[in-house]
Every structure is written in C-alpha cells, then in structure tokens.
Enzyme design. Structure first.
Site, PDB file in Angstrom:
ATOM      1  N   GLU A  20       0.849  -1.206   0.000  1.00 21.49           N
ATOM      2  CA  GLU A  20       0.000   0.000   0.000  1.00 21.49           C
ATOM      3  C   GLU A  20       0.879   1.249   0.000  1.00 21.49           C
ATOM      4  OE1 GLU A  20      -2.865   1.172  -0.283  1.00 21.49           O
ATOM      5  OE2 GLU A  20      -4.371  -0.366   0.129  1.00 21.49           O
ATOM      6  N   ARG A 103      -8.567   0.572  12.734  1.00 25.38           N
ATOM      7  CA  ARG A 103      -7.205   1.023  12.468  1.00 25.38           C
ATOM      8  C   ARG A 103      -7.215   2.076  11.368  1.00 25.38           C
ATOM      9  NH1 ARG A 103      -5.752  -0.683   7.506  1.00 25.38           N
ATOM     10  NH2 ARG A 103      -6.305  -2.773   6.737  1.00 25.38           N
ATOM     11  N   ASN A 105      -6.005   3.564   7.697  1.00 26.85           N
ATOM     12  CA  ASN A 105      -5.939   2.811   6.451  1.00 26.85           C
ATOM     13  C   ASN A 105      -5.195   3.531   5.338  1.00 26.85           C
ATOM     14  OD1 ASN A 105      -6.606   0.439   4.953  1.00 26.85           O
ATOM     15  ND2 ASN A 105      -8.043   1.694   3.772  1.00 26.85           N
ATOM     16  N   ASN A 152     -10.756   4.644   1.601  1.00 28.60           N
ATOM     17  CA  ASN A 152      -9.604   4.546   0.702  1.00 28.60           C
ATOM     18  C   ASN A 152      -9.490   5.798  -0.142  1.00 28.60           C
ATOM     19  OD1 ASN A 152      -7.816   2.253   0.842  1.00 28.60           O
ATOM     20  ND2 ASN A 152      -9.595   0.960   0.432  1.00 28.60           N
ATOM     21  N   ASP A 201      -9.753   1.442  -4.727  1.00 25.65           N
ATOM     22  CA  ASP A 201      -8.797   1.453  -3.623  1.00 25.65           C
ATOM     23  C   ASP A 201      -7.955   2.723  -3.713  1.00 25.65           C
ATOM     24  OD1 ASP A 201      -7.025   0.718  -1.544  1.00 25.65           O
ATOM     25  OD2 ASP A 201      -7.079  -1.381  -2.091  1.00 25.65           O
TER      26      ASP A 201
END
Length: 293
Positions: A20, A103, A105, A152, A201
């Site tokens: 990522e 969490r 991201n 995202n 994403d």
C-alpha cells in the site's frame, strides 16, 4: 492513451501481504511503499537499490513533510512523526482510534499541506465505523466524515477544489467540494463500480486532472476523466492491485502496489505475483506529491 501500450512491469516481486501507500520522494529519487500487515516499510531507488525497515506495528502510510525533517506516518493506532536516519525513530502526535478493531488505512496530503487520513474496522469491514480525519499544519486533528466502511484514497483535483474519496466495501467513489478552511460540501456519487470491476482502492490524479484508481479484486488499474468516464485500463497480472502513485524524473512512471490478503495456498499458487510492486510507463505525467506543513 490506449490500453495496448499500458503494460505493467514487475519491479520487485517481494510478496507483500498488503502492499500500500506508494510515495515518490523526488529529492531522494526513491519510491517508498508499505506492507501494511507485514509491519514493514520498503523503498526502491531510481538506480534499483532496495531498502526495508521493520516497524513495531502496522504501517498504513508515509507522507512527506515540507520542512524535510523526517516524515509523517500512520501506524495502526495513531498518527506519528517518523525518522529513518540515523536510525528509526517514532513520535506519536495523535491516537484518535478508540474502538477495538479499528485502524488507520489510507491518507494523502492536499494542496494546503493538510493530511486527510481514513480509518476502517479491520475486524468487521461490514460495520461502518470508518472515519476520515484532517490533520492541519498547526497539528490540530479534526473528524470530518463518519459512517464509512473502508476509507480509501483520497485524492484531489489539480486546483484542490474537489476531493475524491472511496468507500471500497460499497464500491463507491464520492466527490466532495473542498473549501479553503478544510470544510467539505455535500458528497455526490462520482462513480459506482459494478460487478467485475473490483473495488476502488488507492488513487491519484495526473497532470490532465484525470483520476487513476487501483481496483482491488478487479485485476486492473483504470484512468477516468474528471466526470468519471473510463478512459484507459491497465490489465494487471494480479487480482488485488491496491494503490498507485506517479514518480520518476518526468513523473511518467505509474507505480502500482498489490496484495495477497486472505489468500489460501491454492489461490496464491494461481496468483504468484500477488504482493509485487509494478510500474507502467504512461504518456501523460503525474504531478509531485504535496507535503505536510
């Protein structure tokens, strides 16, 4: 820009479980990216040199600072300042996550030097516990959006007036008007992704204000006009492309991270390059990443 000339090249088959957050650092001529659940930060130099750092917990993103004094980073449980030299050092600034399983991201810096960082409930992605935070240059943190499943993006139009932001679970990209003070207008559905397209994403914008989106589960990265019209498709040799960033000396290299999250042994065997870092040479360059501060 046609699909036929958009051929992905595997740069580093490192097998990141959740690659990522690619970031091109122009001053260092280096691409940084993370293996989020692998607790690792990786870097690929323009001359091919490779570097890796192990973190004490998930690393979700890394972003540049305008003063050049280290980086800003998102760990599993908070936003930190981070230095890589002379040794790895971490200083927590905010720990906004209070709910078990939630969490950080994904994140990006806007033209005003503000960080926009999302969160998600990794233990139950169907629960809309995700939020979008804005970290201003003065260090203050603000909650600006709630009720997201999987935050995202985001990315921003060239003039900074529009923020594109995904709820990946719903397959939706929203567009928000951004005011100079950081407040957001009413969301509009910019694009609804359908069956076979994958989930939106990580994304970025090129120098023609077009939006590039990694489509998780869809084996593709696509370029869209500011109105959401599909302009070009990169057919990826992996099922889970996860994020994109422009880099290289002319910003005509599109870097693409990928993942093998939730694979069993059989699926991994069918997708052997999953988790690799890829690049594609494009005709229209990207733009440098904004810096915090």
């Amino acid at each position: 820009m046609t699909a036929s000339n958009l051929t992905p090249n595997c740069l580093w088959p490192l097998g990141a479980e959740l690659g990522e957050g690619p970031l091109w650092h122009a001053a260092e001529q280096r691409l940084y990216f993370v293996d989020l659940v692998g607790n690792a930060l990786h870097a690929l130099d323009a001359d091919g040199g490779r570097h890796s750092w192990q973190l004490p917990t998930y690393m979700c993103w890394l972003l540049p600072r305008k003063d050049g004094d280290g980086f800003m980073a998102g760990l599993r449980d908070g936003i930190v300042r981070l230095w890589l030299a002379p040794e790895l050092r971490i200083e927590y600034l905010h720990r906004p996550l209070e709910q078990e399983g939630v969490r950080l991201n994904d994140a990006k810096v806007d033209a005003h030097g503000r960080i926009w960082a999302g969160s998600m409930n990794a233990g139950n992605v169907h629960s809309p516990d995700g939020k979008l935070y804005r970290l201003d240059p003065d260090g203050s943190l603000h909650t600006v959006l709630t009720q997201y499943h999987i935050c995202n993006g985001p990315t921003f139009s060239l003039d900074g007036s529009t923020m594109y932001h995904n709820d990946s679970l719903l397959g939706r990209t929203y567009a928000y008007a951004v005011q100079t003070d950081g407040s957001l207008g009413t969301p509009r559905l910019w694009r609804q992704f359908g069956e076979g397209e994958g989930s939106p994403d990580g994304m970025t914008v090129d120098s023609e204000d077009c939006v590039w989106i990694a489509q998780w589960g869809g084996s593709r990265v696509c370029r869209y006009s500011p109105q959401g019209e599909l302009l070009a498709t990169i057919a990826m040799p992996v099922e889970q492309p996860s994020s994109v960033a422009f880099g290289g000396p002319d910003y005509k290299t599109l870097y693409i991270t990928s993942a093998w999250q939730d694979y069993d042994a059989d699926k991994h065997a069918r997708d052997p390059l999953a988790g690799a870092l890829f690049s594609v040479q494009v005709d229209v360059p990207g733009v440098p990443a904004h810096q915090f501060g």
